[in-house]
Design a protein around this motif. Structure first.
Motif, short mmCIF file in Angstrom:
data_model
loop_
_atom_site.label_atom_id
_atom_site.label_comp_id
_atom_site.label_asym_id
_atom_site.label_seq_id
_atom_site.Cartn_x
_atom_site.Cartn_y
_atom_site.Cartn_z
N UNK A 1 0.87 -1.17 0.00
CA UNK A 1 0.00 0.00 0.00
C UNK A 1 0.91 1.22 0.00
N UNK A 2 0.99 1.87 -1.15
CA UNK A 2 1.76 3.10 -1.27
C UNK A 2 0.85 4.26 -0.89
N UNK A 3 1.24 4.99 0.12
CA UNK A 3 0.41 6.08 0.64
C UNK A 3 1.14 7.40 0.43
N UNK A 4 0.57 8.25 -0.40
CA UNK A 4 1.14 9.56 -0.68
C UNK A 4 0.21 10.65 -0.16
N UNK A 5 0.74 11.85 -0.06
CA UNK A 5 -0.05 13.01 0.39
C UNK A 5 -0.82 12.67 1.66
N UNK A 6 -0.13 12.11 2.60
CA UNK A 6 -0.79 11.67 3.83
C UNK A 6 -1.36 12.84 4.61
N UNK A 7 -2.48 12.58 5.25
CA UNK A 7 -3.19 13.57 6.04
C UNK A 7 -3.32 13.07 7.47
N UNK A 8 -3.47 13.96 8.42
CA UNK A 8 -3.66 13.51 9.82
C UNK A 8 -4.82 12.53 9.97
N UNK A 9 -5.83 12.68 9.12
CA UNK A 9 -6.98 11.77 9.18
C UNK A 9 -6.63 10.35 8.76
N UNK A 10 -5.47 10.16 8.18
CA UNK A 10 -5.02 8.80 7.80
C UNK A 10 -4.40 8.05 8.97
N UNK A 11 -4.25 8.72 10.09
CA UNK A 11 -3.67 8.09 11.26
C UNK A 11 -4.51 6.92 11.74
N UNK A 12 -3.84 5.82 12.08
CA UNK A 12 -4.54 4.66 12.58
C UNK A 12 -3.67 3.43 12.51
N UNK A 13 -4.23 2.33 12.97
CA UNK A 13 -3.57 1.04 12.84
C UNK A 13 -4.06 0.41 11.54
N UNK A 14 -3.12 0.04 10.70
CA UNK A 14 -3.44 -0.55 9.40
C UNK A 14 -3.27 -2.06 9.47
N UNK A 15 -4.28 -2.75 8.98
CA UNK A 15 -4.31 -4.21 9.03
C UNK A 15 -4.35 -4.79 7.62
N UNK A 16 -3.58 -5.82 7.42
CA UNK A 16 -3.61 -6.57 6.18
C UNK A 16 -4.69 -7.65 6.29
N UNK A 17 -5.40 -7.88 5.19
CA UNK A 17 -6.50 -8.84 5.19
C UNK A 17 -6.48 -9.66 3.92
N UNK A 18 -6.81 -10.94 4.07
CA UNK A 18 -6.95 -11.83 2.91
C UNK A 18 -8.35 -12.44 2.97
N UNK A 19 -9.04 -12.40 1.84
CA UNK A 19 -10.43 -12.83 1.84
C UNK A 19 -10.72 -13.72 0.63
N UNK A 20 -11.48 -14.79 0.88
CA UNK A 20 -11.90 -15.66 -0.22
C UNK A 20 -13.01 -16.56 0.27
N UNK A 21 -14.09 -16.56 -0.46
CA UNK A 21 -15.22 -17.46 -0.20
C UNK A 21 -15.63 -17.45 1.28
N UNK A 22 -15.76 -16.27 1.83
CA UNK A 22 -16.23 -16.16 3.20
C UNK A 22 -15.18 -16.34 4.26
N UNK A 23 -13.98 -16.71 3.85
CA UNK A 23 -12.87 -16.85 4.81
C UNK A 23 -12.12 -15.53 4.84
N UNK A 24 -11.89 -15.01 6.04
CA UNK A 24 -11.20 -13.73 6.20
C UNK A 24 -10.05 -13.91 7.19
N UNK A 25 -8.86 -13.61 6.73
CA UNK A 25 -7.65 -13.75 7.54
C UNK A 25 -7.07 -12.38 7.82
#
Length: 113
Positions: A78-102
């Protein structure tokens, strides 16, 4: 199974790149995404990249963030440019397929004004 990294402290207007490494069995067949959770807010989708490489973005990050996947490295970025204070947070990676979410562990992004 999902290992995220790349968070940190950056000034507004700056850039960061998040990475999430996945096992090969997951990466090949799962849609990959980044979510974020700001303090006292619900977790929200930031961007998703489908197995065919098509990216889908939240309106708040369109034109500033780019999600991509590298099949050779089993990694989503995830390339994040022109970051703003509102972008602050904990970022989580997710993998999803056929109802399975990791989920991977979060990585903290702090954007100072």
């Amino acid at each position: 199974q999902l290992q995220a990294c790349g968070g940190g402290l950056v000034q507004a207007g700056g850039s960061l790149r998040l990475s999430c490494a996945a096992s090969g069995s997951i990466f090949s067949f799962y849609n990959m995404a980044w979510f974020r959770q700001a303090p006292e807010k619900q977790r929200e989708l930031v961007a998703r990249v489908l197995t065919d490489g098509i990216g889908i973005y939240a309106d708040s990050v369109k034109g500033r963030f780019t999600i991509s996947r590298d099949s050779a490295k089993n990694t989503v970025y995830l390339q994040m440019n022109s970051l703003e204070p509102e972008d602050t947070g904990v970022y989580y990676c997710n993998a999803q397929r056929l109802g399975v979410s990791l989920w991977g562990q979060g990585t903290l992004v702090t954007v100072s004004s």
